[in-house]
Enzyme design. Structure first.
Site, PDB file in Angstrom:
ATOM      1  N   LYS A   1     -28.198  30.995  45.439  1.00 32.41           N
ATOM      2  CA  LYS A   1     -29.627  30.988  45.082  1.00 32.41           C
ATOM      3  C   LYS A   1     -30.484  30.631  46.278  1.00 32.41           C
ATOM      4  O   LYS A   1     -30.097  29.788  47.103  1.00 32.41           O
ATOM      5  CB  LYS A   1     -29.889  29.972  43.957  1.00 32.41           C
ATOM      6  CG  LYS A   1     -28.893  30.017  42.827  1.00 32.41           C
ATOM      7  CD  LYS A   1     -29.227  29.071  41.698  1.00 32.41           C
ATOM      8  CE  LYS A   1     -28.050  28.907  40.758  1.00 32.41           C
ATOM      9  NZ  LYS A   1     -27.059  27.918  41.218  1.00 32.41           N
TER      10      LYS A   1
ATOM     11  N   HIS B   1     -34.204  30.506  42.987  1.00 29.89           N
ATOM     12  CA  HIS B   1     -33.803  29.284  42.275  1.00 29.89           C
ATOM     13  C   HIS B   1     -34.884  28.781  41.306  1.00 29.89           C
ATOM     14  O   HIS B   1     -34.577  28.393  40.182  1.00 29.89           O
ATOM     15  CB  HIS B   1     -33.450  28.205  43.313  1.00 29.89           C
ATOM     16  CG  HIS B   1     -32.463  27.204  42.831  1.00 29.89           C
ATOM     17  ND1 HIS B   1     -31.503  26.660  43.650  1.00 29.89           N
ATOM     18  CD2 HIS B   1     -32.275  26.628  41.617  1.00 29.89           C
ATOM     19  CE1 HIS B   1     -30.772  25.811  42.951  1.00 29.89           C
ATOM     20  NE2 HIS B   1     -31.227  25.765  41.722  1.00 29.89           N
TER      21      HIS B   1
ATOM     22  N   SER C   1     -17.177  20.701  36.575  1.00 26.45           N
ATOM     23  CA  SER C   1     -16.362  19.499  36.531  1.00 26.45           C
ATOM     24  C   SER C   1     -15.634  19.407  37.862  1.00 26.45           C
ATOM     25  O   SER C   1     -15.384  20.432  38.491  1.00 26.45           O
ATOM     26  CB  SER C   1     -15.344  19.560  35.382  1.00 26.45           C
ATOM     27  OG  SER C   1     -14.508  18.428  35.457  1.00 26.45           O
TER      28      SER C   1
ATOM     29  N   LEU D   1     -23.084  22.268  29.127  1.00 25.29           N
ATOM     30  CA  LEU D   1     -22.526  21.155  28.340  1.00 25.29           C
ATOM     31  C   LEU D   1     -23.552  20.034  28.167  1.00 25.29           C
ATOM     32  O   LEU D   1     -23.202  18.921  27.767  1.00 25.29           O
ATOM     33  CB  LEU D   1     -21.279  20.576  29.039  1.00 25.29           C
ATOM     34  CG  LEU D   1     -20.118  21.554  29.224  1.00 25.29           C
ATOM     35  CD1 LEU D   1     -19.026  20.942  30.099  1.00 25.29           C
ATOM     36  CD2 LEU D   1     -19.546  21.947  27.857  1.00 25.29           C
TER      37      LEU D   1
ATOM     38  N   ILE E   1     -21.800  28.335  32.910  1.00 28.80           N
ATOM     39  CA  ILE E   1     -21.191  27.921  34.188  1.00 28.80           C
ATOM     40  C   ILE E   1     -20.973  26.412  34.207  1.00 28.80           C
ATOM     41  O   ILE E   1     -21.618  25.687  34.974  1.00 28.80           O
ATOM     42  CB  ILE E   1     -22.076  28.368  35.382  1.00 28.80           C
ATOM     43  CG1 ILE E   1     -23.567  28.098  35.092  1.00 28.80           C
ATOM     44  CG2 ILE E   1     -21.844  29.832  35.704  1.00 28.80           C
ATOM     45  CD1 ILE E   1     -24.466  28.277  36.325  1.00 28.80           C
TER      46      ILE E   1
HETATM   47  P1  NAD Z   1     -22.767  20.706  32.735  1.00 22.33           P
HETATM   48  O1  NAD Z   1     -23.505  20.889  31.471  1.00 22.33           O
HETATM   49  O2  NAD Z   1     -21.839  21.751  33.203  1.00 22.33           O
HETATM   50  O3  NAD Z   1     -22.050  19.300  32.651  1.00 22.33           O
HETATM   51  C1  NAD Z   1     -21.229  18.858  33.679  1.00 22.33           C
HETATM   52  C2  NAD Z   1     -20.751  17.444  33.366  1.00 22.33           C
HETATM   53  O4  NAD Z   1     -20.154  17.399  32.091  1.00 22.33           O
HETATM   54  C3  NAD Z   1     -19.656  17.009  34.339  1.00 22.33           C
HETATM   55  O5  NAD Z   1     -20.225  16.419  35.469  1.00 22.33           O
HETATM   56  C4  NAD Z   1     -18.856  16.027  33.507  1.00 22.33           C
HETATM   57  O6  NAD Z   1     -19.465  14.764  33.525  1.00 22.33           O
HETATM   58  C5  NAD Z   1     -18.987  16.596  32.113  1.00 22.33           C
HETATM   59  N1  NAD Z   1     -17.855  17.444  31.700  1.00 22.33           N
HETATM   60  C6  NAD Z   1     -17.499  18.661  32.189  1.00 22.33           C
HETATM   61  N2  NAD Z   1     -16.436  19.145  31.532  1.00 22.33           N
HETATM   62  C7  NAD Z   1     -16.103  18.214  30.617  1.00 22.33           C
HETATM   63  C8  NAD Z   1     -15.083  18.146  29.648  1.00 22.33           C
HETATM   64  N3  NAD Z   1     -14.207  19.133  29.476  1.00 22.33           N
HETATM   65  N4  NAD Z   1     -15.026  17.029  28.859  1.00 22.33           N
HETATM   66  C9  NAD Z   1     -15.920  16.023  29.011  1.00 22.33           C
HETATM   67  N5  NAD Z   1     -16.916  16.050  29.915  1.00 22.33           N
HETATM   68  C10 NAD Z   1     -17.008  17.126  30.708  1.00 22.33           C
HETATM   69  O7  NAD Z   1     -23.903  20.365  33.834  1.00 22.33           O
HETATM   70  P2  NAD Z   1     -24.386  20.827  35.258  1.00 22.33           P
HETATM   71  O8  NAD Z   1     -23.445  20.529  36.339  1.00 22.33           O
HETATM   72  O9  NAD Z   1     -25.772  20.279  35.347  1.00 22.33           O
HETATM   73  O10 NAD Z   1     -24.540  22.410  35.118  1.00 22.33           O
HETATM   74  C11 NAD Z   1     -23.505  23.311  35.413  1.00 22.33           C
HETATM   75  C12 NAD Z   1     -23.869  24.208  36.553  1.00 22.33           C
HETATM   76  O11 NAD Z   1     -25.116  24.868  36.304  1.00 22.33           O
HETATM   77  C13 NAD Z   1     -24.140  23.477  37.875  1.00 22.33           C
HETATM   78  O12 NAD Z   1     -22.954  23.047  38.500  1.00 22.33           O
HETATM   79  C14 NAD Z   1     -24.884  24.534  38.642  1.00 22.33           C
HETATM   80  O13 NAD Z   1     -23.973  25.501  39.135  1.00 22.33           O
HETATM   81  C15 NAD Z   1     -25.759  25.126  37.542  1.00 22.33           C
HETATM   82  N6  NAD Z   1     -27.125  24.529  37.538  1.00 22.33           N
HETATM   83  C16 NAD Z   1     -28.161  25.320  37.903  1.00 22.33           C
HETATM   84  C17 NAD Z   1     -29.452  24.809  37.902  1.00 22.33           C
HETATM   85  C18 NAD Z   1     -30.590  25.697  38.271  1.00 22.33           C
HETATM   86  O14 NAD Z   1     -31.688  25.198  38.495  1.00 22.33           O
HETATM   87  N7  NAD Z   1     -30.379  26.985  38.370  1.00 22.33           N
HETATM   88  C19 NAD Z   1     -29.686  23.474  37.561  1.00 22.33           C
HETATM   89  C20 NAD Z   1     -28.601  22.682  37.184  1.00 22.33           C
HETATM   90  C21 NAD Z   1     -27.324  23.229  37.153  1.00 22.33           C
END
Ligand code: NAD
Length: 277
Positions: free
Chosen positions: A77, A110, A234, A192, A231
């Site tokens: 992005k 982004h 973890s 999540l 997406i």
């Molecule tokens: P997510 O909703 O994927 O949650 C991730 C968190 O959930 C982990 O850090 C962990 O604490 C927990 N988790 C993951 N798997 C689990 C499991 N199986 N059991 C229990 N807990 C678990 O949140 P995220 O990282 O904010 O979002 C995912 C992806 O989205 C990011 O890595 C990024 O690539 C993208 N993203 C994009 C933007 C944007 O502005 N475009 C913003 C935020 C995130």
């Protein structure tokens, strides 16, 4: 493409895995390890961004996997500092160099930064990259319906994807409807709900127990059945593996209704109407 994850066909015919691996907030070295684990677990789509500071580690993991380049779908992005036509073209080259790739599969703006009034020329640079065959698909992230309406009125390539915050507490009905109307695929970030809290909600725990699955798997399955791309992130190998195992069970209408009832229109992240201005 991994047999585990079915593809979604984007509006230009390009196939993108419905479930990918996100690396936000993962330092570069750790990203390399996590992406390696994800590729071993069967993920074939990785979501990074210039601002995450881990394009290099992501690229190293993709290269080290030995997978053919065309089997891995890479998204990055363009960051806010690189809005504008010329800056966007330069930013793409910088991202490619860090990733060690000669193209990415999906390049997204982004954030819209609507008050700066720069997303139209920025997107025109992405259109140029696409016209030149330097990127397989282009799209946006955090674009609200009003931004998409303006963008589609003033540019010619309909974004393939709008990557937005989307989880059971923020179900984004209006955005999803407009995406469907325009032929844009909805991609869920923080699918999540960033984990803690959402995964302990009794209604989700109950559905998980009913299917003998984990709450995370149930939430990801909910995204899949809605047609979203998700997406999850973890860095824990067992969770990385757990999060992709969502294609061998189904939620029924009762389960979907129970999760559907959790919507609170509550954001965890910034409001795209004002962020970055
Ligand atoms: P997510 O909703 O994927 O949650 C991730 C968190 O959930 C982990 O850090 C962990 O604490 C927990 N988790 C993951 N798997 C689990 C499991 N199986 N059991 C229990 N807990 C678990 O949140 P995220 O990282 O904010 O979002 C995912 C992806 O989205 C990011 O890595 C990024 O690539 C993208 N993203 C994009 C933007 C944007 O502005 N475009 C913003 C935020 C995130």
């Amino acid at each position: 493409m991994s047999s585990k994850v079915p593809p979604v066909v984007l509006n230009n015919g390009v196939e993108m895995p419905q479930l990918g691996f996100g690396v936000w907030q993962v330092p570069d070295d750790e990203a390399e390890r996590a992406v390696t684990t994800a590729l071993e677990a069967g993920y074939r789509s990785i979501d990074t961004a210039a601002v995450y500071g881990n394009e290099a580690g992501t690229g190293r993991a993709v290269a080290a996997s030995g997978l053919p380049r065309e089997d891995v779908f890479v998204t990055t992005k363009l960051w806010n500092a690189d809005h504008g036509y010329d800056a966007a073209l330069r930013a793409y080259d910088v991202s490619l160099a860090k990733l060690g790739l000669d193209y990415v599969d999906l390049y997204l703006i982004h954030w819209p930064l609507a008050q700066r009034d720069t997303f139209v020329p920025t997107y025109k640079a992405l259109e140029q990259l696409y016209a030149d065959g330097r990127v397989r698909a282009i799209g946006v992230s955090n674009f609200l319906p009003e931004h998409l309406e303006r963008l589609t009125a003033e540019t010619s390539v309909i974004p393939a994807v709008d990557q937005i915050e989307l989880h059971p507490r923020l179900q984004q009905h209006a955005a999803r409807e407009l995406h469907a109307e325009l032929g844009i695929t909805t991609e869920a970030w923080s699918p999540l709900g960033q984990g803690k809290g959402l995964l302990e909600v009794p209604a989700i725990v109950a559905v998980a127990q009913k299917h003998n699955r984990t709450p995370a798997q149930v939430v990801l399955r909910w995204h899949v059945q809605l047609g979203n791309i998700a997406i999850p992130k973890s860095v824990t190998p067992s969770r990385i593996r757990e999060n992709i195992e969502v294609f061998d069970f189904s939620l029924d209408t009762e389960d979907l209704a129970a999760i559907g009832a959790l919507n609170e229109n509550r954001r965890l992240g910034p409001d795209p109407a004002t962020f970055g201005t």
